[in-house]
Design a protein around this motif. Structure first.
Motif, PDB file in Angstrom:
ATOM      1  N   ASP A  30      -2.605  12.264  -0.402  1.00 58.61           N
ATOM      2  CA  ASP A  30      -1.569  13.301  -0.342  1.00 58.61           C
ATOM      3  C   ASP A  30      -0.403  12.735   0.468  1.00 58.61           C
ATOM      4  OD1 ASP A  30       0.072  15.498   0.181  1.00 58.61           O
ATOM      5  OD2 ASP A  30      -1.613  16.895   0.186  1.00 58.61           O
ATOM      6  N   THR A  31       0.641  12.352  -0.237  1.00 59.09           N
ATOM      7  CA  THR A  31       1.796  11.681   0.372  1.00 59.09           C
ATOM      8  C   THR A  31       2.471  12.536   1.437  1.00 59.09           C
ATOM      9  OG1 THR A  31       2.175  10.436  -1.658  1.00 59.09           O
ATOM     10  CG2 THR A  31       4.028  10.609  -0.160  1.00 59.09           C
ATOM     11  N   ASP A  32       2.456  13.845   1.244  1.00 56.49           N
ATOM     12  CA  ASP A  32       3.185  14.741   2.142  1.00 56.49           C
ATOM     13  C   ASP A  32       2.568  14.859   3.537  1.00 56.49           C
ATOM     14  OD1 ASP A  32       5.046  15.281   0.151  1.00 56.49           O
ATOM     15  OD2 ASP A  32       3.910  16.987  -0.607  1.00 56.49           O
ATOM     16  N   VAL A  33       1.266  14.630   3.652  1.00 53.44           N
ATOM     17  CA  VAL A  33       0.612  14.877   4.947  1.00 53.44           C
ATOM     18  C   VAL A  33      -0.140  13.668   5.505  1.00 53.44           C
ATOM     19  CG1 VAL A  33       0.429  17.366   4.610  1.00 53.44           C
ATOM     20  CG2 VAL A  33      -1.402  15.869   3.785  1.00 53.44           C
ATOM     21  N   SER A  34      -0.105  12.533   4.823  1.00 49.88           N
ATOM     22  CA  SER A  34      -0.816  11.342   5.294  1.00 49.88           C
ATOM     23  C   SER A  34       0.147  10.434   6.067  1.00 49.88           C
ATOM     24  CB  SER A  34      -1.423  10.577   4.116  1.00 49.88           C
ATOM     25  OG  SER A  34      -2.379  11.384   3.448  1.00 49.88           O
ATOM     26  N   SER A  35      -0.369   9.778   7.103  1.00 48.08           N
ATOM     27  CA  SER A  35       0.512   8.965   7.935  1.00 48.08           C
ATOM     28  C   SER A  35      -0.258   7.903   8.717  1.00 48.08           C
ATOM     29  CB  SER A  35       1.281   9.849   8.924  1.00 48.08           C
ATOM     30  OG  SER A  35       0.371  10.465   9.838  1.00 48.08           O
ATOM     31  N   THR A  53       5.339   7.721   7.302  1.00 44.83           N
ATOM     32  CA  THR A  53       4.886   8.729   6.343  1.00 44.83           C
ATOM     33  C   THR A  53       5.120   8.230   4.915  1.00 44.83           C
ATOM     34  OG1 THR A  53       7.044   9.801   6.469  1.00 44.83           O
ATOM     35  CG2 THR A  53       5.322  10.629   7.951  1.00 44.83           C
ATOM     36  N   GLY A  54       4.795   9.075   3.953  1.00 43.34           N
ATOM     37  CA  GLY A  54       5.024   8.716   2.555  1.00 43.34           C
ATOM     38  C   GLY A  54       3.996   7.754   2.000  1.00 43.34           C
ATOM     39  N   LEU A  55       2.803   7.738   2.579  1.00 44.53           N
ATOM     40  CA  LEU A  55       1.746   6.848   2.108  1.00 44.53           C
ATOM     41  C   LEU A  55       1.302   7.245   0.706  1.00 44.53           C
ATOM     42  CD1 LEU A  55       1.770   6.489   5.235  1.00 44.53           C
ATOM     43  CD2 LEU A  55      -0.698   6.221   5.110  1.00 44.53           C
ATOM     44  N   SER A  56       0.838   6.266  -0.053  1.00 46.17           N
ATOM     45  CA  SER A  56       0.292   6.542  -1.377  1.00 46.17           C
ATOM     46  C   SER A  56      -0.981   5.734  -1.547  1.00 46.17           C
ATOM     47  CB  SER A  56       1.306   6.189  -2.475  1.00 46.17           C
ATOM     48  OG  SER A  56       1.636   4.810  -2.415  1.00 46.17           O
ATOM     49  N   ILE A  71       7.107   0.711   4.801  1.00 49.88           N
ATOM     50  CA  ILE A  71       7.729   0.486   6.107  1.00 49.88           C
ATOM     51  C   ILE A  71       9.083   1.177   6.225  1.00 49.88           C
ATOM     52  CG2 ILE A  71       8.543  -1.286   7.724  1.00 49.88           C
ATOM     53  CD1 ILE A  71       5.536  -1.222   7.365  1.00 49.88           C
ATOM     54  N   LYS A  72       9.777   1.366   5.104  1.00 47.18           N
ATOM     55  CA  LYS A  72      11.099   2.008   5.148  1.00 47.18           C
ATOM     56  C   LYS A  72      11.022   3.423   5.709  1.00 47.18           C
ATOM     57  CE  LYS A  72      10.927   3.987   0.513  1.00 47.18           C
ATOM     58  NZ  LYS A  72      11.562   4.073  -0.803  1.00 47.18           N
ATOM     59  N   ASN A  73       9.815   4.019   5.699  1.00 45.60           N
ATOM     60  CA  ASN A  73       9.653   5.393   6.178  1.00 45.60           C
ATOM     61  C   ASN A  73       9.308   5.471   7.663  1.00 45.60           C
ATOM     62  OD1 ASN A  73      10.168   6.212   3.606  1.00 45.60           O
ATOM     63  ND2 ASN A  73       8.095   6.854   3.125  1.00 45.60           N
ATOM     64  N   ILE A  74       9.443   4.366   8.368  1.00 48.90           N
ATOM     65  CA  ILE A  74       9.126   4.375   9.799  1.00 48.90           C
ATOM     66  C   ILE A  74      10.062   5.332  10.538  1.00 48.90           C
ATOM     67  CG2 ILE A  74      10.655   2.440  10.411  1.00 48.90           C
ATOM     68  CD1 ILE A  74       8.384   1.458  12.257  1.00 48.90           C
ATOM     69  N   SER A 189      -4.193   8.703   9.549  1.00 50.79           N
ATOM     70  CA  SER A 189      -4.561  10.068   9.169  1.00 50.79           C
ATOM     71  C   SER A 189      -4.287  10.226   7.686  1.00 50.79           C
ATOM     72  CB  SER A 189      -3.741  11.075   9.967  1.00 50.79           C
ATOM     73  OG  SER A 189      -4.038  12.400   9.541  1.00 50.79           O
ATOM     74  N   LEU A 190      -5.366  10.336   6.905  1.00 45.44           N
ATOM     75  CA  LEU A 190      -5.235  10.440   5.450  1.00 45.44           C
ATOM     76  C   LEU A 190      -5.878  11.719   4.934  1.00 45.44           C
ATOM     77  CD1 LEU A 190      -6.382   6.859   4.300  1.00 45.44           C
ATOM     78  CD2 LEU A 190      -4.041   7.647   4.637  1.00 45.44           C
TER      79      LEU A 190
END
Length: 194
Positions: A30-35, A53-56, A71-74, A189-190
């Motif tokens: 879940d891209t919205d809540v994983s980090s 954030t924005g993990l996939s 990394i761009k979402n740091i 946190s995934l």
């Protein structure tokens, strides 16, 4: 001609169904809540937290987990610091993502409610180099939702991934040549859903 069209249509429908069935068997991050969160350390005692954030990624029915960390979402809370970390240290123009792959215990894939605490080796690819790191995790599955989160941080040393010392020096020079540690303590946190 009609037989070829019918056969092609059947192959397309069957292929689409098979892909849908395969996707239904896997869990998606879940891209919205994983980090992933970590803290940099300057001058041996100044701690600056950051989050990506924005993990996939996905977890298949065989317990194979694959995660991509952009990394761009740091986010350090300071825009210019985000840019400097991305450009000077991580070199995101060439290495935009960190990749993580691992195998979770098969018990997680069985039963409807499962709680596991485990240390799992994972292949981490950063800056074009792969290292194995051990993650101490809680893994919780309730129905079609799986939660994976750190019990304790994993220490990530950038020198093991071949990030040049010059990159750290360049980053340091932007803050008055203050010494910055090459190691960080990272937490994951995934949330994965079917």
């Amino acid at each position: 001609m009609r037989q070829i069209i019918v056969a092609s249509l059947f192959a397309f429908v069957y292929g689409s169904f098979s892909f849908s069935a395969l996707a239904a068997d896997s869990y998606q991050v879940d891209t919205d809540v994983s980090s992933v969160s970590f803290s940099t350390i300057k001058k041996q005692y100044i701690v600056e937290p950051a989050v990506i954030t924005g993990l996939s990624g996905s977890l298949d029915e065989n317990g194979k987990l694959s995660v991509s960390i952009p990394i761009k979402n740091i986010d350090t809370g300071v825009s210019i610091r985000n840019d400097r970390l991305g450009e000077l240290f991580f070199n995101i123009a060439t290495y935009p993502d960190v990749g993580v792959s691992a195998e979770v215990p098969m018990e997680l894939m069985e039963g409807d409610t499962v709680i596991i605490q485990a240390t799992i080796p994972a292949s981490v690819t950063m800056y074009g180099k792969t290292q194995t790191l051990e993650f101490s995790l809680n893994l919780v599955r309730v129905g079609d939702v799986i939660s994976v989160f750190s019990i304790k941080p994993v220490i990530v040393d950038s020198t093991l991934f071949g990030i040049p010392a010059e990159s750290l020096t360049a980053l340091s020079s932007t803050v008055g040549a203050i010494p910055i540690s090459s190691s960080v303590a990272a937490n994951v946190s995934l949330i994965l859903k079917k």
